[in-house]
Design a protein around this motif. Sequence first.
Motif, short mmCIF file in Angstrom:
data_model
loop_
_atom_site.label_atom_id
_atom_site.label_comp_id
_atom_site.label_asym_id
_atom_site.label_seq_id
_atom_site.Cartn_x
_atom_site.Cartn_y
_atom_site.Cartn_z
N ASP A 190 0.84 -1.20 0.00
CA ASP A 190 0.00 0.00 0.00
C ASP A 190 0.88 1.25 0.00
O ASP A 190 1.22 1.79 1.05
N GLU A 206 -6.58 -1.22 -9.45
CA GLU A 206 -7.12 -1.40 -8.11
C GLU A 206 -7.17 -2.89 -7.76
O GLU A 206 -8.23 -3.50 -7.66
N TYR A 211 -3.09 -6.00 0.91
CA TYR A 211 -1.85 -5.25 0.74
C TYR A 211 -1.00 -5.34 2.00
O TYR A 211 -1.50 -5.33 3.12
N LYS A 291 -5.66 5.31 0.53
CA LYS A 291 -6.92 4.67 0.13
C LYS A 291 -7.35 3.65 1.18
O LYS A 291 -6.50 3.07 1.88
N LEU A 293 -7.74 0.40 1.90
CA LEU A 293 -7.36 -0.87 1.29
C LEU A 293 -7.32 -1.98 2.33
O LEU A 293 -7.02 -1.74 3.50
#
Length: 326
Positions: A190, A206, A211, A291, A293
Motif C-alpha cells: 500500500d 485497483e 496489501y 486509500k 485498502l
Amino acid sequence: MPEIRNAVTVITGASSGIGKATALEFARAGARLVLAARREEALEATARECRALGAEALAVPTDVAEEAEVEALARAAIDRFGRIDVWFNNVGTGVFGPYWEAPAGLQRKVVEINLIGTLHGSSAALPHFIRQRGGVLINMCSMGGWSPTPFAASYAASKFGIRGFSASLRQELTGYPGIHVCALFPALVDTPGLDRAANLSGRALEPKAPYLTPEAVAAVVLRLVRRPRGEVAVGWTASAARIAYGLAPRLTETVTGALIRAALRRARRVPRTEGAVARPIAAGTSPRSGKPLPHVGGPSLGSLALGGIGLLLGAELLSGALTRRR
C-alpha cells in the motif's frame, strides 16, 4: 554487520512509499541517513521527519538513472559521515498496459530506473564496502522478480534482472564475508506507487488482493541489516508466487494472465497517463496511498490457491518423473 545505531544508511526513493517508511524506521533506530529521490521538496520533508525523531539526515536530490548523480550521492555520504554501511536500492516504477501500446522510450525508462538505477547504486556503494571490508547492499526486487507480470512486461524484465544481478554479485563477493547482498521480494504494498506509475491500459489499477503496509516492509529491511539473507519474500502472495512459478511455470503464467485480464475487464475506465516515469510529479508524498485498502492479516485465499497449485503440480511432475525412471 553494522550496528543500526549510527550506521550510515543510504536510501533511494525516500520521498514516499517504502523508501520513506524505511527512512523513518531507521531514524527511530538511530541510524545516520542519506536520503535520495528526484523530488527535492518531498525529500527534504522526509529528512525533516527523520530529524524530528532524533536522527541525522541528509537529503540529496538524485535521479538514479543518471550515473553521475548516484556517484555524487555516494560522495555526499562520505563527505558528511566518512563511510557507508548500508545502501538500499529502493527506487521502482512501471508501465501498465499492453506492451506494444506504450512508447518504447517509456518502457526503456522503466528499465533505466529500476535495473540500471540498481546497477548505479551498487557501483557507487561497493568500492566503499570493499575498502571497509563490510557493508549491506539491499536491492528492491518484488514478487514480480519471481513470477511474470502480464501487462507490465518492462517492469517484470527489470525485476527479473535485479534478481539475477543480485545473485551473481553475491558470488563475486564471496571473498568478502563482511559484505552482504540482499534481494527483497515484497508482495503488493500500500504505497502511492500504483498512482504514480504509467497506466496506458485505460483501466483503474485497483488490485483486490490484501496489501502489505510499507511499514511492514521497512521492518524487514531493518532486520535484513541485522541478519542479512540472500533472498527474502515479504508477504504470503510473494512466497506463493515463488513456489508456484518454480514448480509449475506454464500453469502459473496462464492463471496469472487470466486473472489480470478478468480484472481489467471489470475495472472502471480512467484516463491514460504516463505518471511519474519520465518526470517527477507532485502527487504521492506519504508512505501509504491513503486509500481504504485491505491489509494483510494472514494468507489470502488467492495466495494459498497459487501455492497449492504449484505444490500439487510439482508433486505430480515429480511423481511422473519417478514413474518414467522405473
